[in-house]
Scaffold this motif. Structure first.
Motif, PDB file in Angstrom:
ATOM      1  N   MET A   1       0.852  -1.197   0.000  1.00 34.35           N
ATOM      2  CA  MET A   1       0.000   0.000   0.000  1.00 34.35           C
ATOM      3  C   MET A   1       0.890   1.250   0.000  1.00 34.35           C
ATOM      4  N   ASP A   2       0.715   2.136  -0.992  1.00 36.16           N
ATOM      5  CA  ASP A   2       1.575   3.316  -1.060  1.00 36.16           C
ATOM      6  C   ASP A   2       1.090   4.384  -0.084  1.00 36.16           C
ATOM      7  N   LYS A   3       1.929   5.415   0.072  1.00 37.71           N
ATOM      8  CA  LYS A   3       1.673   6.448   1.069  1.00 37.71           C
ATOM      9  C   LYS A   3       0.394   7.224   0.781  1.00 37.71           C
ATOM     10  N   ILE A   4       0.109   7.448  -0.519  1.00 38.48           N
ATOM     11  CA  ILE A   4      -1.082   8.216  -0.898  1.00 38.48           C
ATOM     12  C   ILE A   4      -2.343   7.487  -0.464  1.00 38.48           C
ATOM     13  N   ASN A   5      -2.411   6.179  -0.745  1.00 43.03           N
ATOM     14  CA  ASN A   5      -3.584   5.395  -0.365  1.00 43.03           C
ATOM     15  C   ASN A   5      -3.758   5.346   1.145  1.00 43.03           C
ATOM     16  N   LEU A   6      -2.654   5.213   1.876  1.00 40.61           N
ATOM     17  CA  LEU A   6      -2.715   5.194   3.335  1.00 40.61           C
ATOM     18  C   LEU A   6      -3.227   6.529   3.867  1.00 40.61           C
ATOM     19  N   LEU A   7      -2.769   7.610   3.254  1.00 40.99           N
ATOM     20  CA  LEU A   7      -3.211   8.948   3.648  1.00 40.99           C
ATOM     21  C   LEU A   7      -4.708   9.112   3.430  1.00 40.99           C
ATOM     22  N   ILE A   8      -5.199   8.630   2.306  1.00 34.92           N
ATOM     23  CA  ILE A   8      -6.630   8.721   1.993  1.00 34.92           C
ATOM     24  C   ILE A   8      -7.454   7.935   3.005  1.00 34.92           C
ATOM     25  N   ILE A   9      -6.973   6.736   3.354  1.00 32.13           N
ATOM     26  CA  ILE A   9      -7.687   5.902   4.332  1.00 32.13           C
ATOM     27  C   ILE A   9      -7.783   6.615   5.683  1.00 32.13           C
ATOM     28  N   VAL A  10      -6.672   7.226   6.104  1.00 27.61           N
ATOM     29  CA  VAL A  10      -6.657   7.953   7.383  1.00 27.61           C
ATOM     30  C   VAL A  10      -7.639   9.117   7.346  1.00 27.61           C
ATOM     31  N   ILE A  11      -7.668   9.838   6.226  1.00 31.58           N
ATOM     32  CA  ILE A  11      -8.581  10.984   6.089  1.00 31.58           C
ATOM     33  C   ILE A  11     -10.035  10.521   6.124  1.00 31.58           C
ATOM     34  N   VAL A  12     -10.320   9.420   5.424  1.00 26.14           N
ATOM     35  CA  VAL A  12     -11.687   8.893   5.387  1.00 26.14           C
ATOM     36  C   VAL A  12     -12.134   8.461   6.788  1.00 26.14           C
ATOM     37  N   ILE A  13     -11.264   7.800   7.522  1.00 29.24           N
ATOM     38  CA  ILE A  13     -11.589   7.380   8.890  1.00 29.24           C
ATOM     39  C   ILE A  13     -11.845   8.601   9.779  1.00 29.24           C
ATOM     40  N   THR A  14     -10.995   9.614   9.634  1.00 32.38           N
ATOM     41  CA  THR A  14     -11.155  10.851  10.410  1.00 32.38           C
ATOM     42  C   THR A  14     -12.490  11.521  10.097  1.00 32.38           C
ATOM     43  N   LEU A  15     -12.825  11.579   8.811  1.00 28.58           N
ATOM     44  CA  LEU A  15     -14.094  12.184   8.404  1.00 28.58           C
ATOM     45  C   LEU A  15     -15.284  11.404   8.946  1.00 28.58           C
ATOM     46  N   PHE A  16     -15.203  10.086   8.880  1.00 27.66           N
ATOM     47  CA  PHE A  16     -16.311   9.242   9.357  1.00 27.66           C
ATOM     48  C   PHE A  16     -16.556   9.464  10.848  1.00 27.66           C
ATOM     49  N   LEU A  43     -16.740  20.468  14.830  1.00 26.02           N
ATOM     50  CA  LEU A  43     -16.269  19.225  14.199  1.00 26.02           C
ATOM     51  C   LEU A  43     -16.494  19.247  12.692  1.00 26.02           C
ATOM     52  N   LEU A  44     -17.650  19.745  12.273  1.00 28.17           N
ATOM     53  CA  LEU A  44     -17.959  19.817  10.846  1.00 28.17           C
ATOM     54  C   LEU A  44     -17.030  20.789  10.119  1.00 28.17           C
ATOM     55  N   LEU A  45     -16.748  21.921  10.736  1.00 27.63           N
ATOM     56  CA  LEU A  45     -15.828  22.895  10.133  1.00 27.63           C
ATOM     57  C   LEU A  45     -14.413  22.323  10.029  1.00 27.63           C
ATOM     58  N   THR A  46     -14.007  21.568  11.046  1.00 29.49           N
ATOM     59  CA  THR A  46     -12.700  20.917  11.020  1.00 29.49           C
ATOM     60  C   THR A  46     -12.653  19.862   9.929  1.00 29.49           C
ATOM     61  N   ALA A  47     -13.762  19.127   9.779  1.00 26.97           N
ATOM     62  CA  ALA A  47     -13.835  18.092   8.740  1.00 26.97           C
ATOM     63  C   ALA A  47     -13.751  18.717   7.347  1.00 26.97           C
ATOM     64  N   LEU A  48     -14.437  19.854   7.164  1.00 33.33           N
ATOM     65  CA  LEU A  48     -14.382  20.554   5.875  1.00 33.33           C
ATOM     66  C   LEU A  48     -12.955  20.956   5.523  1.00 33.33           C
ATOM     67  N   GLN A 221      -4.581  14.600  13.337  1.00 28.21           N
ATOM     68  CA  GLN A 221      -6.000  14.937  13.407  1.00 28.21           C
ATOM     69  C   GLN A 221      -6.845  13.716  13.733  1.00 28.21           C
ATOM     70  N   LEU A 222      -6.453  12.547  13.205  1.00 31.69           N
ATOM     71  CA  LEU A 222      -7.178  11.314  13.513  1.00 31.69           C
ATOM     72  C   LEU A 222      -7.073  10.993  15.000  1.00 31.69           C
ATOM     73  N   ILE A 223      -5.887  11.146  15.557  1.00 34.01           N
ATOM     74  CA  ILE A 223      -5.685  10.894  16.988  1.00 34.01           C
ATOM     75  C   ILE A 223      -6.550  11.839  17.818  1.00 34.01           C
ATOM     76  N   ILE A 224      -6.593  13.101  17.412  1.00 38.46           N
ATOM     77  CA  ILE A 224      -7.371  14.097  18.149  1.00 38.46           C
ATOM     78  C   ILE A 224      -8.860  13.775  18.104  1.00 38.46           C
ATOM     79  N   ILE A 225      -9.370  13.426  16.923  1.00 40.34           N
ATOM     80  CA  ILE A 225     -10.797  13.164  16.801  1.00 40.34           C
ATOM     81  C   ILE A 225     -11.181  11.903  17.572  1.00 40.34           C
ATOM     82  N   CYS A 226     -10.292  10.909  17.632  1.00 42.26           N
ATOM     83  CA  CYS A 226     -10.540   9.706  18.453  1.00 42.26           C
ATOM     84  C   CYS A 226     -10.573  10.085  19.935  1.00 42.26           C
TER      85      CYS A 226
END
Length: 379
Positions: A1-16, A43-48, A221-226
């Motif tokens: 898994m390349d870095k770009i795909n991993l980054l996208i997964i992290v962003i998607v999890i954070t958004l969810f 939270l919504l503004l941060t997600a945007l 940001q993922l750590i913070i939102i968790c």
């Protein structure tokens, strides 16, 4: 898994998680609807703001809507400030005067109007490609960081004041909720400091460093939102019992010095002190975990202002510590009682008016120099 795909997964999890928590805060039935809604909006503004890497994969050309989304960052910190206000003060209400907080957002969009919003696509692309030379973008970034400094400073000042008001007027253990707000503000400050570093490099000769910092912020940001989610699940009811009309004792003393009213004489103070001590010993109001100075004032017929001066100024104790002294003395008597040797520490702390083990241990050690368990063993 390349870095770009991993980054996208992290962003998607954070958004969810952000959207899930925001939905929960909007829909949960509670008397603290305003606070929950403000936190959800934050939270919504941060997600945007965090979906920029995802949008860049889908939207190749700049647009007015995309720029407008970016400028919503100017609403994040004002909403956070209003959230802290709503948590600190029980009488908080949204008022028209708070609309002043959207002023930076409006100013920024007016600045962008002539050379971005009102031009064609080619001009928009040129505007962003030459961002390092665009005075508008430089001014906007400066304004953003000035806004952060002003609001973060205001939040820390607010927390310091309301915590002191709480200690002077309340005895409950909900003071721990201020730790959450202080931690929340500290974490945001760190995040914004990282963003400041990112933006400095963005307008330097090393813009690639800015991109690396931007990527590094994503997992943070993922750590913070968790962490937000964890706190929301474990502490659903944050403290919100301070009346914004309450005054600090130092302000009351200052007013008295500047007025022509005579200060209460020592004899009257002594009479009030005896009355207060007698009430605390005989009626044991400290057994109520939510006891306030207003409750004591009503019971012994001493005005709140005079009672606050008596405890917080003359006795040089916060009301919070004053009440806890009686609680700890009561706990010590129970620990000394050989007939109650089977009573657990947890049962004792609830019996004497605490509702948190950490606050009980802290108060007990402050009063005796030992933990409750060590004190019991030493008898």
């Amino acid at each position: 898994m390349d870095k770009i795909n991993l980054l996208i997964i992290v962003i998607v999890i954070t958004l969810f998680i952000s959207l899930f928590l925001a939905f929960f805060l909007f829909t949960v039935k509670t008397k603290h609807k305003i606070s929950n809604s403000l936190f959800a909006i934050f939270l919504l503004l941060t997600a945007l703001d965090s979906i920029d890497p995802l949008l860049s994969l889908v939207v190749k050309n700049p647009s007015n809507l995309g720029m407008l989304r970016t400028t919503f960052a100017f609403l994040q910190i004002p909403v956070f400030y209003l959230y802290v206000l709503s948590v600190c003060y029980s009488d908080f209400k949204l008022k028209p005067k708070y609309l002043i907080h959207i002023l930076p957002f409006l100013i920024v969009n007016l600045i962008l109007l002539p050379r971005f919003y009102a031009v064609d696509l080619a001009s928009k692309i040129s505007f962003l490609q030459n961002r390092q030379n665009m005075i508008e973008l430089q001014l906007i970034h400066i304004l953003f960081h000035v806004q952060i400094v002003v609001y973060i400073t205001a939040v820390f000042v607010l927390l310091k004041r309301t915590k002191k008001l709480y200690l002077e007027n309340h005895s409950g253990t909900s003071i721990n909720s201020y730790n959450w707000l202080f931690q929340f503000t500290t974490v945001l400050t760190i995040l914004y400091l990282i963003a400041l570093v990112k933006n400095i490099f963005k307008f330097s000769d090393y813009p690639y460093i800015s991109e690396w910092v931007k990527i590094g912020i994503v997992p943070f940001q993922l750590i913070i939102i968790c962490w937000y989610l964890y706190k929301a699940l474990n502490h659903p009811d944050l403290f919100r019992n301070i009346d914004s009309k309450l005054k600090l004792v130092q302000d009351i003393i200052s007013e008295e010095k500047n007025s022509e009213q005579k200060n209460t004489n020592e004899k009257q103070y002594n009479q009030e002190l005896i009355k207060l001590q007698q009430y605390m010993v005989e009626e044991k109001p400290f057994l109520n975990p939510s006891l306030t100075i207003q409750d004591v004032s009503a019971a012994i017929q001493i005005p709140v202002r005079d009672l606050s001066l008596l405890i917080n100024h003359k006795l040089e104790q916060h009301f919070y510590d004053f009440v806890n002294t009686y609680r700890i003395e009561n706990a010590m008597n129970i620990l000394k009682d050989v007939t109650k040797s089977k009573v657990t520490i947890l049962e004792i702390l609830y019996d004497v008016g605490f509702n948190s083990k950490s606050s009980f241990n802290t108060a007990f050690k402050k009063h005796t120099g030992n933990t409750p368990t060590t004190y019991r063993k030493s008898l």
